[in-house]
Design a protein around this motif. Structure first.
Motif, mmCIF file in Angstrom:
data_model
loop_
_atom_site.group_PDB
_atom_site.id
_atom_site.type_symbol
_atom_site.label_atom_id
_atom_site.label_comp_id
_atom_site.label_asym_id
_atom_site.label_seq_id
_atom_site.Cartn_x
_atom_site.Cartn_y
_atom_site.Cartn_z
ATOM 1 N N SER A 146 -1.785 -65.091 -63.198
ATOM 2 C CA SER A 146 -3.168 -65.249 -63.657
ATOM 3 C C SER A 146 -3.389 -66.636 -64.267
ATOM 4 C CB SER A 146 -3.526 -64.164 -64.682
ATOM 5 O OG SER A 146 -2.640 -64.205 -65.782
ATOM 6 N N ILE A 214 -11.255 -63.407 -63.403
ATOM 7 C CA ILE A 214 -9.954 -64.056 -63.654
ATOM 8 C C ILE A 214 -9.806 -64.414 -65.135
ATOM 9 C CG2 ILE A 214 -8.556 -66.120 -63.153
ATOM 10 C CD1 ILE A 214 -8.622 -63.970 -60.910
ATOM 11 N N ILE A 223 -1.285 -61.215 -60.433
ATOM 12 C CA ILE A 223 -2.411 -60.633 -59.708
ATOM 13 C C ILE A 223 -2.043 -60.569 -58.229
ATOM 14 C CG2 ILE A 223 -4.847 -60.935 -59.091
ATOM 15 C CD1 ILE A 223 -5.300 -62.303 -61.726
ATOM 16 N N HIS A 224 -2.197 -59.379 -57.687
ATOM 17 C CA HIS A 224 -1.938 -59.169 -56.265
ATOM 18 C C HIS A 224 -3.279 -59.314 -55.543
ATOM 19 C CE1 HIS A 224 -0.062 -57.239 -52.754
ATOM 20 N NE2 HIS A 224 -1.223 -56.634 -52.617
ATOM 21 N N ILE A 225 -3.354 -60.292 -54.622
ATOM 22 C CA ILE A 225 -4.606 -60.545 -53.898
ATOM 23 C C ILE A 225 -4.437 -60.109 -52.446
ATOM 24 C CG2 ILE A 225 -6.207 -62.348 -53.115
ATOM 25 C CD1 ILE A 225 -5.395 -64.043 -55.484
ATOM 26 N N LYS A 234 -9.591 -58.403 -52.347
ATOM 27 C CA LYS A 234 -9.180 -57.330 -53.253
ATOM 28 C C LYS A 234 -8.226 -57.933 -54.284
ATOM 29 C CE LYS A 234 -7.999 -52.789 -51.719
ATOM 30 N NZ LYS A 234 -7.050 -51.934 -50.960
ATOM 31 N N LEU A 235 -8.489 -57.693 -55.581
ATOM 32 C CA LEU A 235 -7.576 -58.123 -56.642
ATOM 33 C C LEU A 235 -7.005 -56.869 -57.290
ATOM 34 C CD1 LEU A 235 -9.761 -60.819 -58.487
ATOM 35 C CD2 LEU A 235 -8.151 -61.182 -56.618
#
Lengths: 257, 257, 257
Positions: A146, A214, A223-225, A234-235
């Motif tokens: 992040s 964010i 953070i998985h994007i 999609k976050l």
């Protein structure tokens, strides 16, 4: 006058205790998108689904009962004004414990912080719909800190009002083009927690929405994007020792060529 | 889109690396006087001369190549918008290294901080003149800590819009007279780094200009002041381990008696 | 021009030295109520009595000469603009010593902080009356930490513009009722420095006055409250190692039923 000496009511539909920093974390994330929210409570925890007024972004949050110090709930819904919840948080320091309890009879939610008792009227949830969260299958998966995203977002701030998010098999790239200036954050696979895509994918997003969410994520969070070409982004991330799970969807800005 | 993966170009006219705190120190001082600036580059370093729109103050700055971690330049000029440079500085913490490089073909200056690349269009320098810095011989020389001057300036703030600067063989005195109130900073020779004058000299200066430049000088800096009767005041100081040399001239306010 | 090199005048009516944090503490409390103040000086110390323009609150302060590092005064009065006094405080850090001296001839009060000398014209005190402080005998006495009250006041902030203050033989309760929400601070006898009342007493007060004075009291101070039914509330506390004694009276808001 509100009776300040009421002890915990064993018959309350909802009664819980949690660290103020946990509640603050939740509220920061939800209020990045909406001002009012409906929590759906079950004996196992709380969930919420919310979409912003312009239908550009959607948030789905699951708060496991393990995120609380103590948690008791029957199946019910509670509507909350987030500004009022923020005023409760200002009463507490990070280590304080916040107790809360629904006073079903009077339609109020009662918060206790130290010697202070705060009663707030809950919102009517009958008009608050449950948005349907689409089930997306997107080509690229990225895992990124992040803090790195926050730096990229800050850099983009004065350049443009939209940001291009791109993944290649080797790099993750955030970039912003202004009339005379440009800025980009480019992070190689070796510095990412995850990078998985067969082809280059790229979509354009509104900077303000991306920035708001964010900035609300705590530092040090991965953070998985998930990303695709001209598709929503999609976050996925968790806070509060992985007991609060967030799924945030942001619609792309489609450029007409 | 700006290509974020360009490595350092060996053919660039200008390419350098420096600590962000060095660049911040420079920018603070220059932006106390002007919003846009023309740097003149040589293989030995950078210089700039600037005068404010009202022609009340003038700054001459020499940045030796030793102020940089790495420095390469051919003879050229670069025009920069200081607000944009400040936005680059906000991307860095004090210890970060900022890399910069001129992209001659595209007329851009490229900054790199960590994984972020920021490209900005340089300003056209053809209309930016080189002010001629007068060679003044002033009677009094004073060496005084920037912290002491900052305190004096703060004290003067609400009293008047001009400040009298005086040196006697024994003391340095800053004073401000309002309608009902007055304030002065009086420092004896024993507390000054230097005091050399045969006679008392005194001039009156606009407080806002004097305040802006003094506030931009880092704490703990010795400022060398040259002063005379109804003449410009010269402020000489260095920052960045003496590798950035500043000569600031401020015109007096002549009182018509 | 004001002569900055004057040493302490042995003939001055008033001449004193004190720590800037002591002066800051005084000024914070007085300026919670008024902008201008008349100090009455005697060889033993300073006193002031002031009432706000709306005659809702009254402050009586006694500054013993022991609050000063050095104190000399003949019987006299000095009128001071508190905003100017605040500008003097901004010249000092908490540990700095502030010297002050009345320059009777010129009608000025002279402050010295380090190398800075600030002269301010004193106010004409002839039109500034001495309010008569009523001698009240109130039923309930409470001793409570300023920090606890600050929290209660903050919690009340957005709920209503008046606050109910109540004491029972067992508890001290601050409460605020809004249209939909309410908040209360309830502290049991065991957590109070003092609680003495035979019966329940309660009065309603304007929140802004109560808030202004409580926020001006340093943290960690025990405030002694005297309270009755629909009577003024008396707040008694000391600062500066008990050498500055404050008596603050706040008129109740009487509800017409």
């Amino acid at each position: 006058m509100f009776d300040t000496e009421t002890e915990t009511d064993p018959d309350a539909q909802f009664s819980a205790e949690l660290k103020s920093e946990t509640l603050k974390g939740l509220v920061n994330i939800i209020s990045a998108l909406v001002d009012e929210v409906k929590f759906t409570l079950t004996p196992e925890g709380m969930t919420l689904k919310a979409v912003d007024a312009a239908h550009v972004a959607m948030i789905e949050m699951k708060v496991e009962k393990e995120a609380f110090i103590r948690y008791h709930a029957e199946d019910c819904e509670i509507g909350i004004d987030l500004d009022k919840l923020k005023s409760v948080l200002r009463l507490a320091s990070g280590v304080d414990v916040i107790r809360m309890e629904q006073d079903a009879e009077k339609g109020k939610l009662i918060f206790k912080v130290g010697n202070i008792t705060r009663a707030m009227t809950v919102l009517d949830t009958s008009g608050m719909s449950d948005p349907k969260v689409p089930d997306l299958h997107l080509k690229a998966s990225i895992g990124i800190s992040s803090d790195e995203l926050k730096r990229g977002i800050s850099a983009a701030d004065t350049i443009s009002d939209h940001v291009s998010v791109k993944a290649t098999p080797e790099r993750f790239i955030l970039s912003c083009e202004g009339d005379t200036d440009s800025v980009s954050l480019s992070v190689g696979k070796e510095s990412l927690a995850e990078l998985s895509t067969d082809t280059e994918v790229c979509s354009l997003f509104p900077l303000d929405y991306f920035s708001n969410i964010i900035k609300a994520v705590p530092g040090g969070t991965v953070i998985h994007i998930e990303l695709d070409n001209d598709y929503p982004m999609k976050l996925l991330f968790s806070i509060a020792d992985r007991h609060v799970l967030v799924n945030y969807l942001l619609a792309p800005r489609i450029e007409s060529d």
